[in-house]
Design a protein around this motif. Structure first.
Motif, PDB file in Angstrom:
ATOM      1  N   GLU A   1      59.083  45.069  29.411  1.00  0.00           N
ATOM      2  CA  GLU A   1      58.555  46.429  29.231  1.00  0.00           C
ATOM      3  C   GLU A   1      57.798  46.888  30.465  1.00  0.00           C
ATOM      4  O   GLU A   1      57.871  48.068  30.838  1.00  0.00           O
ATOM      5  CB  GLU A   1      57.661  46.507  27.993  1.00  0.00           C
ATOM      6  CG  GLU A   1      57.208  47.912  27.683  1.00  0.00           C
ATOM      7  CD  GLU A   1      56.869  48.140  26.213  1.00  0.00           C
ATOM      8  OE1 GLU A   1      56.250  49.172  25.917  1.00  0.00           O
ATOM      9  OE2 GLU A   1      57.226  47.297  25.379  1.00  0.00           O
ATOM     10  N   CYS A   2      57.080  45.972  31.121  1.00  0.00           N
ATOM     11  CA  CYS A   2      56.407  46.321  32.380  1.00  0.00           C
ATOM     12  C   CYS A   2      57.416  46.803  33.412  1.00  0.00           C
ATOM     13  O   CYS A   2      57.226  47.836  34.068  1.00  0.00           O
ATOM     14  CB  CYS A   2      55.651  45.112  32.927  1.00  0.00           C
ATOM     15  SG  CYS A   2      54.199  44.627  31.990  1.00  0.00           S
TER      16      CYS A   2
ATOM     17  N   GLN B   1      47.565  28.014  34.389  1.00  0.00           N
ATOM     18  CA  GLN B   1      46.713  29.153  34.716  1.00  0.00           C
ATOM     19  C   GLN B   1      47.163  29.841  35.999  1.00  0.00           C
ATOM     20  O   GLN B   1      47.089  31.064  36.117  1.00  0.00           O
ATOM     21  CB  GLN B   1      45.260  28.692  34.834  1.00  0.00           C
ATOM     22  CG  GLN B   1      44.641  28.273  33.506  1.00  0.00           C
ATOM     23  CD  GLN B   1      43.273  27.640  33.672  1.00  0.00           C
ATOM     24  OE1 GLN B   1      42.930  27.132  34.742  1.00  0.00           O
ATOM     25  NE2 GLN B   1      42.479  27.652  32.601  1.00  0.00           N
ATOM     26  N   LEU B   2      47.653  29.042  36.957  1.00  0.00           N
ATOM     27  CA  LEU B   2      48.163  29.601  38.212  1.00  0.00           C
ATOM     28  C   LEU B   2      49.408  30.444  37.954  1.00  0.00           C
ATOM     29  O   LEU B   2      49.542  31.555  38.501  1.00  0.00           O
ATOM     30  CB  LEU B   2      48.478  28.476  39.200  1.00  0.00           C
ATOM     31  CG  LEU B   2      49.052  28.908  40.560  1.00  0.00           C
ATOM     32  CD1 LEU B   2      48.050  29.778  41.311  1.00  0.00           C
ATOM     33  CD2 LEU B   2      49.428  27.682  41.401  1.00  0.00           C
TER      34      LEU B   2
ATOM     35  N   ALA C   1      50.504  37.839  36.215  1.00  0.00           N
ATOM     36  CA  ALA C   1      49.639  39.006  36.002  1.00  0.00           C
ATOM     37  C   ALA C   1      49.536  39.860  37.262  1.00  0.00           C
ATOM     38  O   ALA C   1      49.589  41.096  37.197  1.00  0.00           O
ATOM     39  CB  ALA C   1      48.252  38.552  35.558  1.00  0.00           C
ATOM     40  N   VAL C   2      49.423  39.191  38.427  1.00  0.00           N
ATOM     41  CA  VAL C   2      49.247  39.913  39.695  1.00  0.00           C
ATOM     42  C   VAL C   2      50.542  40.608  40.115  1.00  0.00           C
ATOM     43  O   VAL C   2      50.565  41.813  40.383  1.00  0.00           O
ATOM     44  CB  VAL C   2      48.767  38.959  40.801  1.00  0.00           C
ATOM     45  CG1 VAL C   2      48.806  39.659  42.159  1.00  0.00           C
ATOM     46  CG2 VAL C   2      47.353  38.482  40.508  1.00  0.00           C
ATOM     47  N   PHE C   3      51.648  39.833  40.167  1.00  0.00           N
ATOM     48  CA  PHE C   3      52.891  40.369  40.722  1.00  0.00           C
ATOM     49  C   PHE C   3      53.680  41.209  39.723  1.00  0.00           C
ATOM     50  O   PHE C   3      54.427  42.099  40.119  1.00  0.00           O
ATOM     51  CB  PHE C   3      53.765  39.227  41.252  1.00  0.00           C
ATOM     52  CG  PHE C   3      53.213  38.583  42.486  1.00  0.00           C
ATOM     53  CD1 PHE C   3      53.303  39.217  43.720  1.00  0.00           C
ATOM     54  CD2 PHE C   3      52.575  37.354  42.415  1.00  0.00           C
ATOM     55  CE1 PHE C   3      52.786  38.629  44.858  1.00  0.00           C
ATOM     56  CE2 PHE C   3      52.045  36.762  43.556  1.00  0.00           C
ATOM     57  CZ  PHE C   3      52.148  37.402  44.789  1.00  0.00           C
TER      58      PHE C   3
ATOM     59  N   MET D   1      41.804  41.128  30.274  1.00  0.00           N
ATOM     60  CA  MET D   1      41.033  41.233  31.503  1.00  0.00           C
ATOM     61  C   MET D   1      39.534  41.328  31.256  1.00  0.00           C
ATOM     62  O   MET D   1      38.787  41.825  32.078  1.00  0.00           O
ATOM     63  CB  MET D   1      41.499  42.448  32.320  1.00  0.00           C
ATOM     64  CG  MET D   1      42.936  42.376  32.757  1.00  0.00           C
ATOM     65  SD  MET D   1      43.326  40.844  33.666  1.00  0.00           S
ATOM     66  CE  MET D   1      42.304  41.056  35.111  1.00  0.00           C
ATOM     67  N   HIS D   2      39.059  40.809  30.114  1.00  0.00           N
ATOM     68  CA  HIS D   2      37.623  40.835  29.852  1.00  0.00           C
ATOM     69  C   HIS D   2      37.072  39.417  29.852  1.00  0.00           C
ATOM     70  O   HIS D   2      37.802  38.436  29.729  1.00  0.00           O
ATOM     71  CB  HIS D   2      37.314  41.517  28.516  1.00  0.00           C
ATOM     72  CG  HIS D   2      37.877  40.795  27.330  1.00  0.00           C
ATOM     73  ND1 HIS D   2      37.389  39.588  26.862  1.00  0.00           N
ATOM     74  CD2 HIS D   2      38.904  41.122  26.503  1.00  0.00           C
ATOM     75  CE1 HIS D   2      38.082  39.205  25.817  1.00  0.00           C
ATOM     76  NE2 HIS D   2      39.008  40.105  25.580  1.00  0.00           N
ATOM     77  N   HIS D   3      35.780  39.308  29.980  1.00  0.00           N
ATOM     78  CA  HIS D   3      35.114  38.016  29.869  1.00  0.00           C
ATOM     79  C   HIS D   3      34.945  37.677  28.401  1.00  0.00           C
ATOM     80  O   HIS D   3      34.631  38.533  27.578  1.00  0.00           O
ATOM     81  CB  HIS D   3      33.748  38.075  30.570  1.00  0.00           C
ATOM     82  CG  HIS D   3      33.107  36.727  30.742  1.00  0.00           C
ATOM     83  ND1 HIS D   3      32.322  36.146  29.769  1.00  0.00           N
ATOM     84  CD2 HIS D   3      33.176  35.841  31.767  1.00  0.00           C
ATOM     85  CE1 HIS D   3      31.891  34.962  30.195  1.00  0.00           C
ATOM     86  NE2 HIS D   3      32.398  34.759  31.395  1.00  0.00           N
TER      87      HIS D   3
END
Length: 321
Positions: free
Chosen positions: A117-118, A202-203, A209-211, A266-268
């Protein structure tokens, strides 16, 4: 549920079953919500299937915009179906268990559709930019061959991204506890149960998430910057309003999709409770797939026109049958 295995000189247990806490802990509320979410899922299927059938059958909707909308509806069906059926069955069960394999499969399908969807929203943003910025060359640039290549890229990239995340995260060692504080198998809750170092997982999630998440969100933002520049060049106010209407539905879909996902991931952890995360997760996994066809249909004169033409043809088709 666990199985025994030997690592080195010590015996360890390997998790083969997870326990989902579900959406709510109160049994009475679960029974009340069951028909609500069942109705939501049925509506999601009907509306999205209706959009797909309408676009396929109506010749006036054979344009790149509706071509992509067709696949967005398909993604929404798969997205919702990866969550809703099991969640509905869990409403009626006291013990909400899911096998390790089923948990990995659920996340794989969910991530595949989410990543796709992204990509697709970025492709639709580019389509809107070409339609507004280069209307005379639109049919040439957005040729059917390019549209099919973009869709193939959407599903292929989403598949490999999801596969990499699933393998990295579910290849960790899980020895207990095995209680997931959610109503579906979501990776942040899963890897917190791991007994091994989750760094690689996690990597992989961070790179995705970034790319993919932020990368394609940036593509969408840039597309709308160019769209805004093109709209400002339009001389008449009526022309500006018409140009804005062509991308208003897409902009609303992007805002809903990215807004809820960013709010969840994206929250703590200390700033949001688990209950708030569950509510936001309901929005992007269950409500948005139902809302998307409405966003594209309610104020869309072309879809309304296609629906009227189909309703006129329906009696004749029934007579022939």
């Amino acid at each position: 549920m666990t199985s025994r295995s030997v690592l080195g000189d010590r015996n360890h247990t390997s998790v083969t079953m997870f326990f989902l806490l579900g959406l709510l802990e109160q049994t009475e509320l679960q029974l009340i919500l069951f028909p609500v979410f069942l109705g939501t899922y049925i509506i999601t299927l009907i509306w999205n299937l209706g959009v797909i059938i309408l676009i396929i059958m109506d010749s006036h909707l054979q344009t790149p915009m509706y071509f992509f909308l067709n696949f967005l509806s398909f993604i929404d069906i798969c997205y919702s179906s990866s969550i809703s059926p099991r969640m509905l069955s869990d409403f009626l069960r006291a013990e909400k268990t899911i096998s390790f394999t089923d948990c990995a499969t659920q996340y794989f399908v969910l991530a595949w559709m989410g990543m796709s969807e992204c990509y697709l929203l970025a492709a639709m943003a580019y389509d809107r930019y070409v339609a507004i910025g280069s209307p005379l060359q639109y049919s040439t640039i957005m040729a059917p061959s390019l549209c099919w290549k973009m869709v193939a890229g959407v599903y292929g990239s989403g598949f490999f991204s999801s596969f990499a995340q699933t393998v990295a995260c579910f290849n960790l060692y899980y020895c207990g506890p095995n209680v997931i504080h959610h109503f579906f198998c979501d990776v942040p809750q899963i890897i917190s149960l791991s007994c091994s170092d989750p760094f690689i997982c996690q990597l992989v999630l961070f790179l995705a998430a970034v790319f993919i998440g932020f990368g394609y969100f940036l593509v969408i933002l840039l597309s709308y910057v160019f769209i805004a520049v093109s709209i400002l060049k339009v001389a008449s106010f009526k022309g500006c309003v018409k140009a804005f209407k062509t991308c208003g539905s897409h902009l609303a879909t992007v805002t809903l999709f990215y807004g809820t996902i960013l709010s969840v991931y994206m929250h703590h952890s200390s700033q949001h409770s688990t209950k708030q995360d569950k509510v936001l997760s309901v929005v992007y996994t269950i409500l948005i797939p139902m809302i998307n066809p409405l966003i594209y249909s309610l104020r869309n004169t072309e879809i309304k026109g296609a629906l009227k033409r189909m309703m006129k043809k329906a009696p004749h088709l029934l007579q022939k049958a």
